[in-house]
Structures are given as C-alpha cells and as structure tokens.
Scaffold this motif. Structure first.
Motif, short mmCIF file in Angstrom:
data_model
loop_
_atom_site.label_atom_id
_atom_site.label_comp_id
_atom_site.label_asym_id
_atom_site.label_seq_id
_atom_site.Cartn_x
_atom_site.Cartn_y
_atom_site.Cartn_z
N MET A 47 0.78 -1.29 -0.05
CA MET A 47 0.02 0.12 -0.06
C MET A 47 0.78 1.32 -0.07
SD MET A 47 -2.91 -0.90 -0.16
CE MET A 47 -4.48 -1.72 0.42
N HIS A 48 1.94 1.25 0.85
CA HIS A 48 2.69 2.26 0.84
C HIS A 48 3.88 2.65 -0.27
CE1 HIS A 48 0.64 2.87 4.90
NE2 HIS A 48 1.21 1.70 5.16
N HIS A 49 3.91 3.62 -0.76
CA HIS A 49 4.75 4.24 -1.78
C HIS A 49 6.09 4.00 -1.15
CE1 HIS A 49 6.37 6.14 -5.25
NE2 HIS A 49 6.98 7.14 -4.56
N ASN A 50 6.27 4.51 -0.02
CA ASN A 50 7.73 4.27 0.50
C ASN A 50 8.25 2.87 0.61
OD1 ASN A 50 7.84 7.16 0.86
ND2 ASN A 50 7.36 6.91 3.16
N ASN A 51 7.36 1.95 0.78
CA ASN A 51 7.90 0.56 1.00
C ASN A 51 8.20 0.13 -0.70
OD1 ASN A 51 7.46 0.38 3.57
ND2 ASN A 51 5.78 -0.55 3.70
N ARG A 52 7.44 0.80 -1.53
CA ARG A 52 7.70 0.24 -2.87
C ARG A 52 9.06 0.76 -3.39
NH1 ARG A 52 2.11 1.15 -3.87
NH2 ARG A 52 2.29 3.21 -4.42
N GLN A 53 9.33 1.97 -2.56
CA GLN A 53 10.56 2.57 -3.04
C GLN A 53 11.84 1.86 -2.45
OE1 GLN A 53 9.88 4.41 -5.93
NE2 GLN A 53 11.68 5.67 -5.00
N LYS A 54 11.60 1.57 -1.07
CA LYS A 54 12.52 0.43 -0.38
C LYS A 54 12.70 -0.71 -1.10
CE LYS A 54 11.60 1.78 4.33
NZ LYS A 54 10.91 1.31 5.57
N LEU A 55 12.01 -1.27 -1.49
CA LEU A 55 12.03 -2.46 -2.23
C LEU A 55 12.93 -2.29 -3.78
CD1 LEU A 55 11.46 -5.53 -2.91
CD2 LEU A 55 9.17 -5.03 -4.04
N PHE A 56 12.43 -1.11 -4.58
CA PHE A 56 13.02 -1.08 -5.62
C PHE A 56 14.56 -0.67 -5.46
CE2 PHE A 56 14.41 1.82 -9.05
CZ PHE A 56 14.01 1.00 -10.16
N LEU A 90 13.13 -0.98 -14.60
CA LEU A 90 11.95 -0.03 -14.68
C LEU A 90 11.44 0.14 -13.27
CD1 LEU A 90 10.27 -0.54 -18.14
CD2 LEU A 90 12.07 0.89 -17.52
N LYS A 91 11.04 1.34 -12.97
CA LYS A 91 10.61 1.52 -11.67
C LYS A 91 9.35 0.70 -11.27
CE LYS A 91 12.56 5.67 -10.55
NZ LYS A 91 13.52 5.22 -9.63
N ILE A 92 9.10 0.33 -9.91
CA ILE A 92 7.89 -0.50 -9.53
C ILE A 92 6.81 0.09 -9.76
CG2 ILE A 92 8.16 0.04 -7.40
CD1 ILE A 92 7.95 -2.75 -6.53
N SER A 93 5.75 -0.58 -10.45
CA SER A 93 4.33 -0.17 -10.64
C SER A 93 3.52 -0.22 -9.35
CB SER A 93 3.82 -0.83 -11.92
OG SER A 93 3.29 -2.41 -11.27
N GLU A 94 2.31 0.46 -9.66
CA GLU A 94 1.35 0.60 -8.54
C GLU A 94 0.95 -0.84 -7.92
OE1 GLU A 94 0.33 3.42 -6.69
OE2 GLU A 94 2.00 4.19 -7.95
N PHE A 95 1.04 -1.86 -8.97
CA PHE A 95 0.68 -3.00 -8.86
C PHE A 95 1.61 -4.17 -8.17
CE2 PHE A 95 -2.18 -2.15 -12.16
CZ PHE A 95 -3.46 -2.15 -11.59
N GLY A 96 2.89 -3.53 -8.06
CA GLY A 96 4.05 -4.30 -7.26
C GLY A 96 5.08 -5.05 -8.53
N ILE A 97 4.59 -4.73 -9.76
CA ILE A 97 5.23 -5.38 -10.87
C ILE A 97 6.65 -4.53 -11.31
CG2 ILE A 97 5.06 -6.04 -13.50
CD1 ILE A 97 3.12 -7.40 -11.87
N VAL A 98 7.79 -5.35 -11.36
CA VAL A 98 8.99 -4.75 -11.77
C VAL A 98 9.34 -5.28 -13.30
CG1 VAL A 98 11.41 -4.68 -11.44
CG2 VAL A 98 9.80 -4.48 -9.76
N GLN A 99 9.63 -4.58 -14.21
CA GLN A 99 10.03 -5.14 -15.71
C GLN A 99 11.54 -4.98 -15.63
OE1 GLN A 99 7.20 -3.70 -18.71
NE2 GLN A 99 6.38 -2.37 -17.13
#
Length: 170
Positions: free
Chosen positions: A98-107, A125-134
């Motif tokens: 849910m949290h954008h900060n956590n997606r950034q940490k993961l990326f 590529l940056k992580i999408s809103e759905f948690g997808i990394v290409q």
C-alpha cells in the motif's frame, strides 16, 4: 586461480550443497526462509517471477510482513537469475504494498542487489502501482535448464527430462 587437492571424506558437492542448488535451479518453485516462495516460469519470450507470502508470519503489521517477504524475494530473485543464467525480458510480480515508501525501499534494494551480485548488465524499470517490476538482463549463453535438460520425447516439448549427462553426474 590455484588448484588444491580436495582429499576430504565428504563429497565436494554435498559439502557445498551444490546438488540442492542445481535442483532448486531446475524447480519452478523456490522456497524462502520466511515461509514465502517465488515461482519462476520461462517462456520463449520472457521469464515471469511471482512472489507469494506462503504462511502469514506477522500478526500486527501486514504491510511490514509483506515488505520483508518482498525484500527476501528480491535477494533470491537476483540469486536465481544468476544461477539459472536467465536473460532477456523478466517480469517480477512482487506482493502488492500500500505504501509508496515501501515500494521505493524494495526497488532500491533490488537495484542494489543486482549491482552488487550480478555481473551482467540489466535495465530495471520503476516498480508499478501493482508491484510489478519489468527488467531486461543481458543474455549469456544457455540457461541452466537448457544445459541440464532436454525436450521430453513423450509429450514433445510440454515438459522436460534430465539429460543423460545430468543423470550420470547425479
């Protein structure tokens, strides 16, 4: 490199857990220490990695549990890319956060793992809103599966069997 004689009683492959790593490299499902898993499926065009939580390990903060599982999965994905020698287009479906900060940490963690542990060039590529990394990763010869398996003669390509060489090595 210096070559040293290995005179130990225990088999060299057993000592360093090589057979298990090879088996993991040929398996579709790889278990994570936290109880989660990653599923790796390769087609002609791309490789898809799906991250699953498995058993739920946190009671109070689901978001933190998901972040920790995703971080563990990111590290294992990098290891599996190297082990399996996977190249080309790769899509990774991390568990949605849910949290954008956590997606950034993961990326950032995933990018760092790639830089530190993978010698082959990759573009992420940056992580999408759905948690997808290409991402793309430079191809370098045959994959582990191509080296150790052959097309199944019974089903003509729907499955694979170990090559005679692989069976002999086992």
């Amino acid at each position: 490199y210096k070559i040293k004689f290995y005179g130990e009683q225990q088999d060299l492959f057993e000592r360093y857990n090589i057979n298990k790593q090879i088996q993991d490299g040929l398996s579709e499902k790889v278990h994570l220490k936290s109880g989660g898993s990653i599923i790796i499926e390769t087609t002609q065009a791309m490789t898809v990695v799906d991250v699953n939580t498995g058993r739920y390990t946190g009671k109070s903060d689901l978001e933190e549990t998901i972040l920790q599982t995703n971080l563990e999965a990111a590290e294992e994905v990098v290891r599996q890319l190297r082990l399996r020698n996977i190249g080309g287009l790769i899509v990774i479906d991390f568990i949605d956060m849910m949290h954008h900060n956590n997606r950034q940490k993961l990326f950032k963690f995933f990018e760092r793992m790639l830089k530190e542990r993978d010698k082959f060039q990759s573009v992420v590529l940056k992580i999408s809103e759905f948690g997808i990394v290409q991402m793309t990763r430079k191809r370098s010869g045959k994959t582990l599966a191509q080296e150790l398996t052959q097309t199944c003669p019974t089903c003509n390509g729907l499955g694979y069997i170990k090559t005679i060489q692989t069976i002999a090595y086992n």
